[in-house]
Write an enzyme that holds these catalytic residues in place. Structure first.
Site, PDB file in Angstrom:
ATOM      1  N   HIS A 104       3.221   7.478  -3.920  1.00  0.00           N
ATOM      2  CA  HIS A 104       2.260   7.291  -2.695  1.00  0.00           C
ATOM      3  C   HIS A 104       2.299   8.168  -1.469  1.00  0.00           C
ATOM      4  O   HIS A 104       3.514   8.608  -1.223  1.00  0.00           O
ATOM      5  CB  HIS A 104       2.511   5.791  -2.475  1.00  0.00           C
ATOM      6  CG  HIS A 104       2.864   4.844  -3.680  1.00  0.00           C
ATOM      7  ND1 HIS A 104       1.804   4.735  -4.612  1.00  0.00           N
ATOM      8  CD2 HIS A 104       3.600   4.029  -4.187  1.00  0.00           C
ATOM      9  CE1 HIS A 104       2.190   3.668  -5.597  1.00  0.00           C
ATOM     10  NE2 HIS A 104       3.299   3.496  -5.186  1.00  0.00           N
ATOM     11  N   GLU A 123       6.662   0.582  -0.038  1.00  0.00           N
ATOM     12  CA  GLU A 123       6.881  -0.773  -0.658  1.00  0.00           C
ATOM     13  C   GLU A 123       8.270  -1.163  -1.060  1.00  0.00           C
ATOM     14  O   GLU A 123       9.190  -0.089  -0.813  1.00  0.00           O
ATOM     15  CB  GLU A 123       6.010  -0.698  -2.122  1.00  0.00           C
ATOM     16  CG  GLU A 123       6.526   0.396  -3.151  1.00  0.00           C
ATOM     17  CD  GLU A 123       5.785   0.503  -4.371  1.00  0.00           C
ATOM     18  OE1 GLU A 123       4.612   0.061  -4.228  1.00  0.00           O
ATOM     19  OE2 GLU A 123       6.270   1.033  -5.202  1.00  0.00           O
ATOM     20  N   HIS A 181       8.714   7.322  -8.284  1.00  0.00           N
ATOM     21  CA  HIS A 181       9.298   6.177  -8.809  1.00  0.00           C
ATOM     22  C   HIS A 181       8.539   5.617  -9.849  1.00  0.00           C
ATOM     23  O   HIS A 181       7.591   6.115 -10.349  1.00  0.00           O
ATOM     24  CB  HIS A 181       9.308   5.148  -7.649  1.00  0.00           C
ATOM     25  CG  HIS A 181       7.974   4.563  -7.143  1.00  0.00           C
ATOM     26  ND1 HIS A 181       7.366   5.439  -6.396  1.00  0.00           N
ATOM     27  CD2 HIS A 181       7.108   3.650  -7.537  1.00  0.00           C
ATOM     28  CE1 HIS A 181       6.029   4.733  -6.122  1.00  0.00           C
ATOM     29  NE2 HIS A 181       6.131   3.796  -6.748  1.00  0.00           N
ATOM     30  N   ARG A 201      -0.435   9.467 -10.176  1.00  0.00           N
ATOM     31  CA  ARG A 201       0.468   9.400 -11.216  1.00  0.00           C
ATOM     32  C   ARG A 201       0.641  10.994 -11.658  1.00  0.00           C
ATOM     33  O   ARG A 201      -0.207  11.793 -11.605  1.00  0.00           O
ATOM     34  CB  ARG A 201      -0.522   8.931 -12.483  1.00  0.00           C
ATOM     35  CG  ARG A 201      -0.728   7.367 -12.473  1.00  0.00           C
ATOM     36  CD  ARG A 201      -1.247   7.036 -13.847  1.00  0.00           C
ATOM     37  NE  ARG A 201      -1.929   5.655 -13.554  1.00  0.00           N
ATOM     38  CZ  ARG A 201      -3.357   5.565 -13.506  1.00  0.00           C
ATOM     39  NH1 ARG A 201      -4.209   6.306 -13.653  1.00  0.00           N
ATOM     40  NH2 ARG A 201      -3.800   4.504 -13.484  1.00  0.00           N
TER      41      ARG A 201
END
Length: 313
Positions: A104, A123, A181, A201
């Protein structure tokens, strides 16, 4: 009598190619299909909203409630930050199969790559259930560069460069923007994140989506935001001491009997029940409930035997 009571939230579910039935079997939630990957527990987005179950705003989505009561819900600390936008997105994720290898952007990179509305995404994960030998991907196993990454993907050997971390129930991880991740199959977790859905992705096992079409990759954008350095430390965090970053704070609390939570008028809080049952201000809760505490400046009382995540925005 209190003006604002704890808001129990009904989630919006998301079906995914890697999802399963764990959100139903573990938490008793009524999922739409056997490919349910995400339960958006606290959400106020164009592409997903949670709904208030109880109280004066019962039946309204969180986004609708914010239109009429922004200060009372968010708190005064958020009023100088532009639009009344809920800052977090809280999910339960069921990874029956492996998720894509992804990354991200941060708050500075996202508007450059996605336009003015682009938002960064840091996150954290709290593992709620895990099969034996479960693992996640967290960063690279060795120092990398864009050229080596391209070659690894082209030759089908990217997995040789990934840092795999064994996980068990109760483990927690902070995943800053820029960190490569992925969740591997057999993990169910709580995800607390910035309110963003921007994901790049890198690799998806040549897998088609639920519609039968190949899922898009975003390799060029990913290379713009990736941290290519080797992971040098164990990424496990001490959730009891708290995971603290500029966007949220998350603590694991044990409830044995009675407790109180002081909620100021400065900011909201969230209680996410990960084990056990009890009551909050007299309202019964159970494992899997996610409860928004408006910034009402009132003390909230809990009783029962439970483990919960206390989340501050």
């Amino acid at each position: 009598m209190k003006t604002w009571e704890p808001m129990f939230m009904d989630p919006e579910f998301k079906e995914t190619v890697w999802g399963g039935t764990g959100i139903m079997s573990i938490f008793g939630k009524k999922i739409p299909s056997a490919h349910t990957g995400e339960s958006w527990e606290i959400a106020a987005r164009e592409n997903g909203n949670s709904t208030i179950r109880n109280g004066r705003l019962a039946g309204k989505t969180l986004a609708e409630a914010l239109e009429t009561n922004p200060v009372e819900i968010l708190g005064y600390s958020f009023m100088g930050k532009g639009a009344y936008r809920f800052p977090l997105l809280v999910k339960i994720i069921d990874a029956e199969d492996d998720l894509s290898i992804q990354v991200h952007p941060n708050d500075e990179q996202a508007p450059v790559l996605e336009g003015p509305q682009g938002r960064g995404k840091t996150e954290m994960w709290y593992v709620m259930d895990a099969e034996p030998d479960a693992q996640i991907v967290y960063g690279f196993e060795r120092d990398m560069d864009p050229e080596t990454l391209d070659a690894a993907i082209e030759n089908g050997v990217l997995e040789n460069y990934l840092n795999y971390v064994p996980v068990k129930k109760g483990d927690a991880f902070l995943i800053p923007a820029g960190t490569l991740h992925s969740l591997c199959g057999g993990v169910i977790l709580a995800e607390i994140q910035q309110n963003s859905d921007t994901t790049y992705r890198i690799y998806d096992y040549n897998r088609a989506g639920l519609d039968g079409n190949p899922r898009p990759l975003h390799l060029e954008k990913a290379k713009e935001v990736l941290n290519f350095s080797k992971v040098s430390e164990d990424p496990h965090e001490n959730i009891d001491e708290g995971i603290v970053c500029p966007y949220f704070q998350v603590y694991r609390r044990n409830l044995r009997g009675m407790q109180e939570i002081a909620v100021t008028t400065d900011r909201f809080q969230i209680v996410m029940i990960v084990e056990g049952s009890g009551k909050i201000d007299g309202i019964p809760f159970r494992k899997g409930d996610t409860i928004l505490l408006p910034a009402a400046g009132e003390t909230v009382g809990l009783e029962g035997r439970a483990v919960y995540l206390q989340i501050l925005g």
